[in-house]
Scaffold this motif. Sequence first.
Motif, PDB file in Angstrom:
ATOM      1  N   ASP A 109       0.829  -1.205   0.000  1.00  0.00           N
ATOM      2  CA  ASP A 109       0.000   0.000   0.000  1.00  0.00           C
ATOM      3  C   ASP A 109       0.867   1.261   0.000  1.00  0.00           C
ATOM      4  N   GLU A 110       1.894   1.270   0.839  1.00  0.00           N
ATOM      5  CA  GLU A 110       2.751   2.444   0.947  1.00  0.00           C
ATOM      6  C   GLU A 110       3.583   2.656  -0.320  1.00  0.00           C
ATOM      7  N   ALA A 111       4.025   1.576  -0.925  1.00  0.00           N
ATOM      8  CA  ALA A 111       4.860   1.696  -2.135  1.00  0.00           C
ATOM      9  C   ALA A 111       4.084   2.283  -3.292  1.00  0.00           C
ATOM     10  N   SER A 112       2.796   1.978  -3.348  1.00  0.00           N
ATOM     11  CA  SER A 112       1.966   2.505  -4.446  1.00  0.00           C
ATOM     12  C   SER A 112       1.828   4.019  -4.376  1.00  0.00           C
ATOM     13  N   LYS A 113       2.095   4.605  -3.207  1.00  0.00           N
ATOM     14  CA  LYS A 113       1.956   6.052  -3.033  1.00  0.00           C
ATOM     15  C   LYS A 113       3.263   6.793  -3.318  1.00  0.00           C
ATOM     16  N   ARG A 114       4.343   6.094  -3.488  1.00  0.00           N
ATOM     17  CA  ARG A 114       5.639   6.736  -3.723  1.00  0.00           C
ATOM     18  C   ARG A 114       5.751   7.213  -5.167  1.00  0.00           C
ATOM     19  N   ALA A 115       6.597   8.195  -5.340  1.00  0.00           N
ATOM     20  CA  ALA A 115       6.799   8.753  -6.686  1.00  0.00           C
ATOM     21  C   ALA A 115       7.494   7.755  -7.593  1.00  0.00           C
ATOM     22  N   ASP A 116       8.367   6.916  -7.008  1.00  0.00           N
ATOM     23  CA  ASP A 116       9.093   5.936  -7.815  1.00  0.00           C
ATOM     24  C   ASP A 116       8.416   4.566  -7.749  1.00  0.00           C
ATOM     25  N   SER A 117       7.088   4.533  -7.589  1.00  0.00           N
ATOM     26  CA  SER A 117       6.362   3.278  -7.413  1.00  0.00           C
ATOM     27  C   SER A 117       6.539   2.326  -8.597  1.00  0.00           C
ATOM     28  N   LYS A 118       6.707   2.902  -9.817  1.00  0.00           N
ATOM     29  CA  LYS A 118       6.838   2.034 -10.990  1.00  0.00           C
ATOM     30  C   LYS A 118       8.151   1.245 -10.994  1.00  0.00           C
ATOM     31  N   SER A 119       9.144   1.769 -10.280  1.00  0.00           N
ATOM     32  CA  SER A 119      10.433   1.074 -10.252  1.00  0.00           C
ATOM     33  C   SER A 119      10.525   0.038  -9.117  1.00  0.00           C
ATOM     34  N   ILE A 120       9.457  -0.044  -8.310  1.00  0.00           N
ATOM     35  CA  ILE A 120       9.445  -1.004  -7.194  1.00  0.00           C
ATOM     36  C   ILE A 120       8.823  -2.317  -7.666  1.00  0.00           C
ATOM     37  N   VAL A 121       9.448  -3.414  -7.294  1.00  0.00           N
ATOM     38  CA  VAL A 121       8.941  -4.733  -7.683  1.00  0.00           C
ATOM     39  C   VAL A 121       7.574  -4.945  -7.038  1.00  0.00           C
ATOM     40  N   ALA A 122       6.577  -5.194  -7.851  1.00  0.00           N
ATOM     41  CA  ALA A 122       5.196  -5.254  -7.359  1.00  0.00           C
ATOM     42  C   ALA A 122       4.959  -6.446  -6.433  1.00  0.00           C
ATOM     43  N   ASP A 123       5.532  -7.580  -6.763  1.00  0.00           N
ATOM     44  CA  ASP A 123       5.273  -8.784  -5.965  1.00  0.00           C
ATOM     45  C   ASP A 123       6.427  -9.087  -4.995  1.00  0.00           C
ATOM     46  N   PHE A 124       7.066  -8.055  -4.501  1.00  0.00           N
ATOM     47  CA  PHE A 124       8.129  -8.194  -3.506  1.00  0.00           C
ATOM     48  C   PHE A 124       7.554  -8.796  -2.210  1.00  0.00           C
ATOM     49  N   GLU A 125       8.174  -9.870  -1.720  1.00  0.00           N
ATOM     50  CA  GLU A 125       7.689 -10.567  -0.518  1.00  0.00           C
ATOM     51  C   GLU A 125       8.793 -10.606   0.536  1.00  0.00           C
ATOM     52  N   PRO A 126       8.824  -9.621   1.421  1.00  0.00           N
ATOM     53  CA  PRO A 126       9.868  -9.584   2.446  1.00  0.00           C
ATOM     54  C   PRO A 126       9.498 -10.470   3.651  1.00  0.00           C
ATOM     55  N   PHE A 127      10.486 -11.058   4.291  1.00  0.00           N
ATOM     56  CA  PHE A 127      10.316 -11.773   5.553  1.00  0.00           C
ATOM     57  C   PHE A 127      11.241 -11.127   6.576  1.00  0.00           C
ATOM     58  N   VAL A 128      10.649 -10.607   7.646  1.00  0.00           N
ATOM     59  CA  VAL A 128      11.430 -10.026   8.719  1.00  0.00           C
ATOM     60  C   VAL A 128      11.452 -11.042   9.856  1.00  0.00           C
ATOM     61  N   LEU A 129      12.638 -11.551  10.153  1.00  0.00           N
ATOM     62  CA  LEU A 129      12.777 -12.688  11.059  1.00  0.00           C
ATOM     63  C   LEU A 129      13.598 -12.319  12.286  1.00  0.00           C
ATOM     64  N   THR A 130      13.228 -12.916  13.426  1.00  0.00           N
ATOM     65  CA  THR A 130      13.993 -12.717  14.657  1.00  0.00           C
ATOM     66  C   THR A 130      15.303 -13.485  14.544  1.00  0.00           C
ATOM     67  N   GLU A 131      16.414 -12.797  14.655  1.00  0.00           N
ATOM     68  CA  GLU A 131      17.711 -13.390  14.361  1.00  0.00           C
ATOM     69  C   GLU A 131      18.015 -14.608  15.222  1.00  0.00           C
ATOM     70  N   THR A 132      17.642 -14.568  16.510  1.00  0.00           N
ATOM     71  CA  THR A 132      18.005 -15.657  17.419  1.00  0.00           C
ATOM     72  C   THR A 132      17.092 -16.877  17.286  1.00  0.00           C
ATOM     73  N   MET A 133      15.984 -16.742  16.570  1.00  0.00           N
ATOM     74  CA  MET A 133      15.036 -17.845  16.464  1.00  0.00           C
ATOM     75  C   MET A 133      15.195 -18.651  15.177  1.00  0.00           C
ATOM     76  N   TRP A 134      15.758 -18.042  14.173  1.00  0.00           N
ATOM     77  CA  TRP A 134      15.866 -18.703  12.873  1.00  0.00           C
ATOM     78  C   TRP A 134      17.270 -19.250  12.677  1.00  0.00           C
ATOM     79  N   PRO A 135      17.400 -20.376  12.014  1.00  0.00           N
ATOM     80  CA  PRO A 135      18.706 -21.036  11.874  1.00  0.00           C
ATOM     81  C   PRO A 135      19.522 -20.497  10.703  1.00  0.00           C
ATOM     82  N   PHE A 136      19.568 -19.168  10.585  1.00  0.00           N
ATOM     83  CA  PHE A 136      20.324 -18.568   9.487  1.00  0.00           C
ATOM     84  C   PHE A 136      21.486 -17.787  10.056  1.00  0.00           C
ATOM     85  N   SER A 137      22.619 -17.857   9.381  1.00  0.00           N
ATOM     86  CA  SER A 137      23.791 -17.112   9.830  1.00  0.00           C
ATOM     87  C   SER A 137      24.003 -15.903   8.913  1.00  0.00           C
ATOM     88  N   PHE A 138      24.363 -14.791   9.518  1.00  0.00           N
ATOM     89  CA  PHE A 138      24.564 -13.547   8.772  1.00  0.00           C
ATOM     90  C   PHE A 138      26.057 -13.279   8.627  1.00  0.00           C
TER      91      PHE A 138
END
Length: 779
Positions: free
Chosen positions: A522-551
């Motif tokens: 919703d917020e991206a559609s209101k930006r001036a550069d909305s056309k350059s944003i990937v429409a089907d972008f699917e972010p996952f925000v994960l708690t670092e200590t709970m997920w088995p991924f190393s950074f």
Amino acid sequence: MTELPKSNDLNATWNFVEPGLKRIIGGSEDNVGVTPQMYMNVYSAIYNYCVNKSRSPNNLSSNNASQSSLLVGAEIYERLKKYLSVYVKQLQRTPPESFLEFYVKRWTRYTVGAGYLNHVFDYMNRYWVQKERNDGRRDIFDVNTLALLTWRDYMFLPHAEYLVKEILAQIELQRDNQVIDTKFLSTAIKSFVLLGIDVQDLKKPNLHIYIDNFEKPFLESTRQFYAAESAEYLSSHNVVDYLRKAEQRINEEESRETLYLDEHSKKPLTDTLNDVLIVAHSQVMYDEFANLLEQNQIDHIAKMFALFNRVPSTLDPLAEIFQTYIDLKGITAIDNLKNDIQNEASKAEATGGKKPKQQVDPKLYVKALIQVYKKFQQIVSTAFQNHPIFVKALDSACRQYINNNSIAKPPGFRGTSKTSDLLAKYSDNLLKKNKDADATSDMSVDDIMVIFKFLNDKDAFETHYRRLLAKRLIHGTSSSTEAEETVIQRLQSENSMEYTSKITRMFQDVRSSHTLRATFKDEASKRADSKSIVADFEPFVLTETMWPFSFSKNNKFQLPADLVPTYSAFQDLYGQQHSGRILKWLWNLSRGDIKANLQKPGRAPFTLSCTLYQMAILLPYNDSDTYTLSELCKLTGLDAPVISNAIVPMVKYRLLQPSPGGMDALSQLDTKFTVVTEFKSKKLKVNLVQGVRSLESKQEVEDAEREINEDRRYYLKACIVRIMKARKHLSHAALLNEVVQQSHQRFSAKVADIKKCIDELVDTEYLQRNEDQSYDYLA
């Protein structure tokens, strides 16, 4: 007998009642019974004599009564006592009846008469006898008891040995399947009980006559009979036949016990039978037990258990054999599976094909473990009736072969049992989307829980399971959320809420990420550069200590320019919602789809599913057709080995053409990679990710093992601190024992690891080590 004698004349009274007593106690030769008139006359004569108080105390026997007594009864009591002894002595057996028949017939008539005599002398019993016993005379008895004692002294004791010998002979005839009259046995044996009279307390049961004269010889003859019979039977029959024979004999003896033995004989008879028929031949049955298991003879195993269950001490050796056999079968099943894998690899190599990797199919491995468990679980349930000893034996055996076999721990292997990893992969195959429904039709959550129950390294399973779950959640490959939650609930109920706490938090992160995704859209559609944003972008925000991924902090990866606007927009939105939080991007886990117009004109473009690293490699080809490996490193910021691994599937699918060719050239910095002008594939959607996954598997295994060891170190430290905080002071041995006990639910802690954690806590001043090898908690 119509005119009663004078009440003060002893001789007249006795002469009057004696003929009636003879008829009452034993009948008469003319077979004329006791008439009611005769019975009443005898009763009245005795009553009149006893109530006559005019008699002088001097006429009483000084040996039998008090001189001050006003109650009369001593003389007539002595006359009755003498009469009964004479009567019993003159009883004679008439051939051809056996002594047992004679004894039972006479006893039956005698005891009936004694009952009537007791009523005839009722007044004397209630007054004179009662007073004498109250005065301490323990040699005076009521008439019924006097009659029984007379029979005991003059009939039973002189002939007891001969009588018991005939009884035992009859019992042996019955054991040899001959027909006997059990009524004679029942009556004779019951007489032994009735004759056991305690002269000090007539109301107190006394079985000394029964035990000494009958029970002991009976038990000894029983022991001798069955010792000889069982030894002879086993010498000419197999163990299965003996099980039936022993069961039959025990049932016969229990029936005999019900028919004519006293309750007191129940336990000693049972002990004798158990000792002779079961304990004495237990080793022979133990030796046959493994054969019955091998042949799956559940009915015969049940018979053997029923016998051994009568003697609880014999169950432990049987359970040990059972446990050893299960462990052997489990090990053998896995060895066979391993041999099959090796044989298939050998066949493929012999036919000239490429030798496949000898990897274990998690499904086949788990099914092999389950098959052994289910087979013997049925035996425990059916044959052993879920007896705790055999349930424990099954659990111990399963725990052994499931955690320690040729696949779980190959020779020389010192790491965590691979069963945890294979079970996690089995779970992943079950819960992951699968086009082939038949592949998972015979898989179930119950299988997972059965094996999980026996895992020693439950923490390792949680680590492997969580890593695979993370991929399913991130890449959306779970078959259903309900199925995932079912497994988590089962794991939680089998272990604890703490055990699944990280997994539960992972689901919360996924749900909150879905909400965040909608907000971002919703917020991206209101930006001036909305056309350059990937429409089907699917972010996952994960708690670092709970997920088995190393950074990786040293990652110099350069995000493709096409994705920078989307990246910046999301950074801005998240920073506004959560001030102070830092986003760490896991580029190596990111994926995406690229449309490639490499078809002939007019045809639909290909869709390439690839990792973000592969995407960063492919996008520069919009500007140029050829790049060297060195140039791709500069454009992407990735190391050469990472790019080489990512390019492998592109070369395999002939999307990029290396120059020079060959797999070895893929890692050379001067190797050129040219994109094809016309890509050929039977599928419009090409998955380039699968080729990379196998290259990363080794690193994932190492990361998982590292995480397991690290988690165990933290867990052991937490256990030590928790224990010491509660106890304040503990010896070294006591602390080790408590830590092992607490950690057992998650994994089998090694003493060396515990000692290392204790040393670290001492160094960090959580604990203080004393000279006597004890520890104090430092608050």
